[in-house]
Motif scaffolding. Structure first.
Motif, PDB file in Angstrom:
ATOM      1  N   CYS A 107      46.598  -6.463 -18.848  1.00 32.46           N
ATOM      2  CA  CYS A 107      45.377  -6.938 -18.759  1.00 32.46           C
ATOM      3  C   CYS A 107      44.788  -8.103 -19.746  1.00 32.46           C
ATOM      4  O   CYS A 107      45.195  -9.042 -19.793  1.00 32.46           O
ATOM      5  N   HIS A 132      36.809  -5.663  -9.668  1.00 33.73           N
ATOM      6  CA  HIS A 132      38.106  -5.467 -10.425  1.00 33.73           C
ATOM      7  C   HIS A 132      37.896  -4.536 -11.552  1.00 33.73           C
ATOM      8  O   HIS A 132      38.750  -4.777 -12.419  1.00 33.73           O
ATOM      9  N   ASN A 133      36.736  -3.919 -11.782  1.00 25.68           N
ATOM     10  CA  ASN A 133      36.545  -3.047 -12.910  1.00 25.68           C
ATOM     11  C   ASN A 133      36.096  -1.773 -12.342  1.00 25.68           C
ATOM     12  O   ASN A 133      35.025  -1.528 -12.623  1.00 25.68           O
ATOM     13  N   ASP A 134      37.019  -1.018 -11.943  1.00 23.14           N
ATOM     14  CA  ASP A 134      36.496   0.452 -11.418  1.00 23.14           C
ATOM     15  C   ASP A 134      37.775   1.386 -12.138  1.00 23.14           C
ATOM     16  O   ASP A 134      38.794   1.475 -11.643  1.00 23.14           O
ATOM     17  N   LYS A 135      37.190   1.945 -13.032  1.00 25.51           N
ATOM     18  CA  LYS A 135      38.147   3.055 -13.980  1.00 25.51           C
ATOM     19  C   LYS A 135      38.524   4.149 -13.235  1.00 25.51           C
ATOM     20  O   LYS A 135      39.306   5.024 -13.797  1.00 25.51           O
ATOM     21  N   ASN A 136      37.879   4.548 -12.129  1.00 28.92           N
ATOM     22  CA  ASN A 136      37.774   5.918 -11.543  1.00 28.92           C
ATOM     23  C   ASN A 136      38.681   6.070 -10.505  1.00 28.92           C
ATOM     24  O   ASN A 136      38.812   7.158  -9.835  1.00 28.92           O
ATOM     25  N   ASN A 163      45.733  -0.379  -9.713  1.00 28.67           N
ATOM     26  CA  ASN A 163      44.334   0.036 -10.364  1.00 28.67           C
ATOM     27  C   ASN A 163      43.781  -1.397 -11.059  1.00 28.67           C
ATOM     28  O   ASN A 163      44.494  -2.460 -11.010  1.00 28.67           O
ATOM     29  N   SER A 164      42.500  -1.161 -11.583  1.00 28.99           N
ATOM     30  CA  SER A 164      41.881  -2.688 -12.097  1.00 28.99           C
ATOM     31  C   SER A 164      40.538  -2.097 -12.907  1.00 28.99           C
ATOM     32  O   SER A 164      40.030  -1.173 -12.735  1.00 28.99           O
ATOM     33  N   ARG A 165      40.672  -2.777 -14.217  1.00 34.89           N
ATOM     34  CA  ARG A 165      39.678  -2.585 -15.177  1.00 34.89           C
ATOM     35  C   ARG A 165      39.301  -3.699 -15.887  1.00 34.89           C
ATOM     36  O   ARG A 165      39.127  -3.637 -17.045  1.00 34.89           O
ATOM     37  N   HIS A 166      39.253  -5.004 -15.257  1.00 36.49           N
ATOM     38  CA  HIS A 166      38.831  -6.444 -16.056  1.00 36.49           C
ATOM     39  C   HIS A 166      37.616  -6.919 -15.352  1.00 36.49           C
ATOM     40  O   HIS A 166      37.516  -7.120 -14.059  1.00 36.49           O
ATOM     41  N   ASN A 167      36.859  -7.458 -16.313  1.00 34.93           N
ATOM     42  CA  ASN A 167      35.810  -8.361 -15.963  1.00 34.93           C
ATOM     43  C   ASN A 167      36.256 -10.047 -15.961  1.00 34.93           C
ATOM     44  O   ASN A 167      35.381 -10.841 -15.411  1.00 34.93           O
ATOM     45  N   TRP A 203      46.682  -5.761 -14.104  1.00 35.17           N
ATOM     46  CA  TRP A 203      46.594  -4.071 -13.880  1.00 35.17           C
ATOM     47  C   TRP A 203      46.968  -3.215 -14.818  1.00 35.17           C
ATOM     48  O   TRP A 203      47.576  -3.758 -16.091  1.00 35.17           O
TER      49      TRP A 203
END
Length: 226
Positions: A107, A132-136, A163-167, A203
């Motif tokens: 990331c 692109h930012n969904d932690k769940n 998975n993905s959690r970046h802005n 990711w």
């Protein structure tokens, strides 16, 4: 059998009482242990004002000496996710590349690699129909892997779910090879040619090891190069 040591660049954070810490995301720590390696937290050895954005304190000769000493005991390096990086991160990553130490950038770690490559903050805000930012969610979107890249050799599949959690995402690549794009055409993975292993992914494979074979393939190949 001697266990390999993987250095991890520590990230600053605050608890609910505003107390400052430098630590490792526990998923990264566990992922290293699960792969029968030893995690080694690498922290700055000078006073850093973590409240400043991307502070630019000069790295002294004595600091450089000790950072190199630390790297000399590391078989590999993981650059974890986070929100910003500092001059000591930059120096350590550059030295690791120079020493041909295998590097996995996750990331923000990938974003740091890309910014070192371009010589500037090589980022722009995501503007896409895909969140692109969904932690769940264990899987958020698909990634298309480019043929004839090291990543394609490792994964051995054209498309995977991640998975993905970046802005933010990197704008372009200069000397790195782009090895994957997301469905909405954002750069999702880069790799440095002519090195043992320098790969950055947008990711978080460290969180996917319990349920995803491709995350395990990536980690296992990284560790095989230590």
């Amino acid at each position: 059998m001697k266990k390999k040591i993987i250095g991890v660049l520590g990230r600053p954070y605050k608890d609910l009482d505003n107390t400052k810490f430098i630590g490792i995301n526990d998923s990264v720590r566990k992922s290293i242990i699960e792969k029968n390696c030893i995690p080694l937290l690498i922290t700055p050895i000078s006073i850093i004002d973590f409240d400043k954005e991307n502070t630019k304190e000069e790295i002294t000769k004595i600091e450089k000496y000790f950072y190199i000493k630390i790297l000399n005991i590391c078989d590999g390096l993981i650059i974890t996710g986070g929100s910003k990086w500092y001059n000591y991160d930059i120096f350590i990553v550059k030295e690791a590349i120079k020493k041909n130490i295998p590097i996995l950038g996750i990331c923000m770690g990938m974003q740091l690699l890309a910014s070192l490559d371009s010589g500037e903050i090589n980022l722009e805000l995501n503007n896409s129909i895909i969140n692109h930012n969904d932690k769940n969610k264990p899987y958020v979107h698909k990634v298309n892997i480019i043929e004839n890249t090291l990543l394609s050799k490792i994964i051995n599949k054209n498309t995977i779910n991640v998975n993905s959690r970046h802005n933010y995402h990197i704008k372009k690549s200069y000397n790195f090879i782009i090895s994957a794009y997301s469905e909405d055409n954002l750069i999702e993975a880069i790799e440095m040619p002519n090195k043992k292993f320098v790969i950055g992914v947008e990711w978080h494979p460290e969180d996917m090891l319990s349920y995803d074979s491709y995350a395990n393939k990536l980690y296992d190949y990284f560790i095989s190069k230590l």
